[in-house]
Design an enzyme around this catalytic site. Structure first.
Site, PDB file in Angstrom:
ATOM      1  N   ASP A 155       0.782  -1.246   0.000  1.00  0.00           N
ATOM      2  CA  ASP A 155       0.000   0.000   0.000  1.00  0.00           C
ATOM      3  C   ASP A 155       0.815   1.299   0.000  1.00  0.00           C
ATOM      4  OD1 ASP A 155      -1.921  -1.952   0.237  1.00  0.00           O
ATOM      5  OD2 ASP A 155      -2.967  -1.064   1.921  1.00  0.00           O
ATOM      6  N   HIS A 173     -10.376   7.127   1.328  1.00  0.00           N
ATOM      7  CA  HIS A 173      -8.996   6.984   0.848  1.00  0.00           C
ATOM      8  C   HIS A 173      -8.934   5.964  -0.280  1.00  0.00           C
ATOM      9  CE1 HIS A 173      -9.595   3.756   3.769  1.00  0.00           C
ATOM     10  NE2 HIS A 173      -8.739   3.061   3.049  1.00  0.00           N
ATOM     11  N   LYS A 213      -7.051  -4.756  -3.568  1.00  0.00           N
ATOM     12  CA  LYS A 213      -7.880  -5.295  -2.480  1.00  0.00           C
ATOM     13  C   LYS A 213      -8.850  -4.232  -1.998  1.00  0.00           C
ATOM     14  CE  LYS A 213      -4.349  -4.012   0.886  1.00  0.00           C
ATOM     15  NZ  LYS A 213      -5.106  -3.051   1.694  1.00  0.00           N
ATOM     16  N   CYS A 241      -2.425  -2.924   7.427  1.00  0.00           N
ATOM     17  CA  CYS A 241      -2.285  -3.776   6.241  1.00  0.00           C
ATOM     18  C   CYS A 241      -1.002  -4.596   6.213  1.00  0.00           C
ATOM     19  CB  CYS A 241      -2.449  -2.932   4.986  1.00  0.00           C
ATOM     20  SG  CYS A 241      -4.146  -2.319   4.830  1.00  0.00           S
TER      21      CYS A 241
HETATM   22  C1  VGL Z   1      -4.976   0.663   5.458  1.00  0.00           C
HETATM   23  C2  VGL Z   1      -6.601   1.565   6.775  1.00  0.00           C
HETATM   24  C3  VGL Z   1      -7.524   1.464   5.762  1.00  0.00           C
HETATM   25  C4  VGL Z   1      -3.552   0.227   5.334  1.00  0.00           C
HETATM   26  C5  VGL Z   1      -5.880   0.512   4.431  1.00  0.00           C
HETATM   27  O1  VGL Z   1      -3.019   0.246   4.204  1.00  0.00           O
HETATM   28  O2  VGL Z   1      -2.931  -0.101   6.363  1.00  0.00           O
HETATM   29  N1  VGL Z   1      -5.358   1.170   6.627  1.00  0.00           N
HETATM   30  N2  VGL Z   1      -7.159   0.928   4.594  1.00  0.00           N
HETATM   31 ZN    ZN Z   2      -8.541   1.023   2.967  1.00  0.00          ZN
END
Ligand code: VGL
Ligand code: ZN
Length: 236
Positions: free
Chosen positions: A37, A117, A140, A184
């Site tokens: 991510d 986001h 995802k 994540c």
């Molecule tokens: C994430 C919160 C919501 C992450 C993704 O990448 O850790 N955290 N979506």
């Molecule tokens: Zn997310």
């Protein structure tokens, strides 16, 4: 004539003494990196809507350099990409009267309500690394009903292609880093360990949302048999 005889003798010998995998099409067990991510919305460098502390330009550079080194050393490189529809269940904006970071129950599961986001096809969802690094990007969180911290499966249990990609490539070991350590990265590393991979999580290439949940996440990883390291010799 003589060389023909000799070659056939040697190949006969090889066939007798080596296991089947060591034929011409031999595939060595490999290691893979999962870069989690690294996207605009999670980074301070891009003033993201859910920017994780410490994700400045220097952090992005260190992740880019490290990932290039892993690739040059022969590791397969995978990315995960948070990729939500605008009406996603995890967005506080989709729950009237709720505040960001509140936790609510949805069908018995805890759901953190995040600022919107990584909306599909927006700037904030873009991966901030050279696309040429990646064997494959696994998206995802595409189902509006379920959050998906893990790159392997969502909260409804639906699997991504991640595990089959790793198995097809004969991967045995995975190195995991990125954001966020406590969400994540944690979930992805835990699912990798559960799937039977030997997992290493690299702290210096990861950033987390909050110090106490980061400590808890690292403890959870160690308990699951994940090797949590500050760095790796290759990165020195
Ligand atoms: C994430 C919160 C919501 C992450 C993704 O990448 O850790 N955290 N979506
Ligand atoms: Zn997310």
């Amino acid at each position: 004539m003589k060389s023909t005889t000799r070659r056939s003798f040697l190949s006969g010998l090889a066939a007798l003494s080596l296991p089947p995998l060591f034929g011409e099409e031999a595939r060595r067990p490999r290691s893979a990196v999962i870069v989690v991510d690294i996207q605009g919305d999670f980074t301070e460098a891009r003033k993201g809507s859910l920017a994780v502390a410490g994700t400045d330009e220097a952090y992005l550079r260190s992740v880019a350099e490290a990932t290039a080194k892993f690739k040059a050393a022969g590791h397969l490189i995978f990315a995960t990409q948070d990729w939500h529809p605008a009406d996603h269940v995890s967005f506080v904006t989709n729950h009237k009267g709720r505040k960001p970071f509140e936790v609510i129950k949805i069908n018995g599961r805890d759901q953190v309500l995040w600022p919107a986001h990584c909306i599909q096809n927006t700037k904030g969802a873009e991966i901030l690394l050279d696309a040429g690094l990646f064997t494959k990007v696994v998206q995802k969180g595409k189902d509006r009903r379920f959050d998906s911290y893990s790159g392997f499966k969502d909260d409804g249990g639906a699997r991504t292609e991640k595990e089959s990609l790793l198995r097809e490539a004969d991967v045995r070991e995975v190195i995991v880093y990125g954001v966020a350590t406590d969400f994540c990265v944690r979930a992805t590393a835990l699912d990798a360990a559960t799937a039977g991979f030997k997992v290493t999580m690299v702290r210096e290439l990861s950033r987390g949302v909050a110090p106490d949940s980061v400590e808890k996440a690292l403890a959870d990883l160690r308990t699951a048999g994940v090797s949590v390291v500050d760095s790796l010799p290759l990165l020195a």
